[in-house]
Scaffold this active site. Sequence first.
Site, PDB file in Angstrom:
ATOM      1  N   HIS A 288       0.803  -1.217   0.000  1.00  0.00           N
ATOM      2  CA  HIS A 288       0.000   0.000   0.000  1.00  0.00           C
ATOM      3  C   HIS A 288       0.840   1.274   0.000  1.00  0.00           C
ATOM      4  O   HIS A 288       0.315   2.352  -0.263  1.00  0.00           O
ATOM      5  CB  HIS A 288      -0.944   0.011   1.209  1.00  0.00           C
ATOM      6  CG  HIS A 288      -2.028  -1.011   1.132  1.00  0.00           C
ATOM      7  ND1 HIS A 288      -2.998  -0.998   0.165  1.00  0.00           N
ATOM      8  CD2 HIS A 288      -2.291  -2.111   1.890  1.00  0.00           C
ATOM      9  CE1 HIS A 288      -3.818  -2.023   0.331  1.00  0.00           C
ATOM     10  NE2 HIS A 288      -3.408  -2.715   1.380  1.00  0.00           N
TER      11      HIS A 288
ATOM     12  N   ARG B 231       6.975  -6.351   3.298  1.00  0.00           N
ATOM     13  CA  ARG B 231       5.736  -6.892   2.749  1.00  0.00           C
ATOM     14  C   ARG B 231       5.736  -6.651   1.244  1.00  0.00           C
ATOM     15  O   ARG B 231       5.720  -5.513   0.790  1.00  0.00           O
ATOM     16  CB  ARG B 231       4.489  -6.245   3.385  1.00  0.00           C
ATOM     17  CG  ARG B 231       3.204  -6.813   2.788  1.00  0.00           C
ATOM     18  CD  ARG B 231       1.969  -6.513   3.612  1.00  0.00           C
ATOM     19  NE  ARG B 231       1.549  -5.133   3.533  1.00  0.00           N
ATOM     20  CZ  ARG B 231       0.393  -4.671   4.035  1.00  0.00           C
ATOM     21  NH1 ARG B 231      -0.419  -5.507   4.660  1.00  0.00           N
ATOM     22  NH2 ARG B 231       0.089  -3.392   3.938  1.00  0.00           N
TER      23      ARG B 231
ATOM     24  N   ASP C   2      16.723 -10.764  -3.452  1.00  0.00           N
ATOM     25  CA  ASP C   2      18.031 -10.400  -3.984  1.00  0.00           C
ATOM     26  C   ASP C   2      18.480  -9.023  -3.490  1.00  0.00           C
ATOM     27  O   ASP C   2      19.682  -8.765  -3.369  1.00  0.00           O
ATOM     28  CB  ASP C   2      18.016 -10.429  -5.511  1.00  0.00           C
ATOM     29  CG  ASP C   2      18.098 -11.844  -6.070  1.00  0.00           C
ATOM     30  OD1 ASP C   2      18.319 -12.784  -5.282  1.00  0.00           O
ATOM     31  OD2 ASP C   2      17.942 -12.009  -7.294  1.00  0.00           O
TER      32      ASP C   2
ATOM     33  N   GLU D  39      -6.146 -12.268   5.964  1.00  0.00           N
ATOM     34  CA  GLU D  39      -6.900 -11.025   6.044  1.00  0.00           C
ATOM     35  C   GLU D  39      -8.247 -11.112   5.330  1.00  0.00           C
ATOM     36  O   GLU D  39      -8.720 -10.125   4.751  1.00  0.00           O
ATOM     37  CB  GLU D  39      -6.069  -9.853   5.513  1.00  0.00           C
ATOM     38  CG  GLU D  39      -5.252 -10.130   4.272  1.00  0.00           C
ATOM     39  CD  GLU D  39      -4.239  -9.034   3.978  1.00  0.00           C
ATOM     40  OE1 GLU D  39      -4.431  -7.887   4.409  1.00  0.00           O
ATOM     41  OE2 GLU D  39      -3.250  -9.329   3.286  1.00  0.00           O
TER      42      GLU D  39
ATOM     43  N   ASP E 260      -8.621  -5.538   6.377  1.00  0.00           N
ATOM     44  CA  ASP E 260      -9.224  -6.280   5.266  1.00  0.00           C
ATOM     45  C   ASP E 260     -10.149  -7.375   5.773  1.00  0.00           C
ATOM     46  O   ASP E 260     -11.167  -7.674   5.133  1.00  0.00           O
ATOM     47  CB  ASP E 260      -8.126  -6.876   4.384  1.00  0.00           C
ATOM     48  CG  ASP E 260      -7.553  -5.863   3.420  1.00  0.00           C
ATOM     49  OD1 ASP E 260      -8.309  -5.352   2.576  1.00  0.00           O
ATOM     50  OD2 ASP E 260      -6.355  -5.569   3.503  1.00  0.00           O
TER      51      ASP E 260
END
Length: 267
Positions: A50, A75, A89, A154, A180
């Site tokens: 987000h 996240r 990576d 969620e 959510d």
Amino acid sequence: MSLRLAPTFADVLADADRAQVGMWLCTGSPLNAEICAGSGVDWLLIDMEHGPNTLTTVQQQLQVIAAYPVTTVVRVPCNEPVIIKQVLDAGAQNLLVPMVASAEEASAAVAAVRYPPEGVRGVGSALARSGRWGRVEGYLQQASETISLLVQIESADAVEHAAEIAAVDGVDGILIGPADLAASMGLAGQQTHPEVMAAVLRVFAAAQSAGKKVGVNAFDPAAAAHYLAAGADFLSASADVTLLARGAEALAARLIPASDAADADTY
């Protein structure tokens, strides 16, 4: 020269004698990340789902946070192997995959963080920060030991499958997203509704029965206290943008007459 990587979040949680308290980093700013890293919180979550974070800003924040005794979780925006590979990576050791609603989706996330033959992660560590450009001896063979994976439950459907998700080998922990979850239950904006909080505790029980660590987003102080008392292993209690917004509002409210502030509100 051989280097060692930091302990994973799974390692930290296994050794902790109390719940680990953290916050989100949503601005994409390495400076804000460094400020928060020195605050005394246990862990930080860099949010690509987000927030306006990119691969570059994630790597920059990982670099500045590394100087502080705090664990960083990234996240990713979705459960997508190419994105997960790139974030790993870049040097992320702890990933949170959002919107996981089934054991199959959790297994896909596990495969994405592991090299073949156990998974599907592409091999490029000699070119990347993950293995410090070939300076971490045996990185390819031991990479799974340097990474922890959290999946986020969620939705109401995910709650129904929480036991199966928690049982997936390679999932180190579950983070519950009440925002959510509440929306999926027809209770948008009501994260502290009794039905939502009861669903959160159902996931707690499922995760704990599977021997997995469990956490929750709880920006409401009363909710945070409730979940800590219920046995949360970790929680995120605020965000850089939230602290800045509420702090700026408090400053204005303290020093500016209410009538002047109302006149200035043109957004």
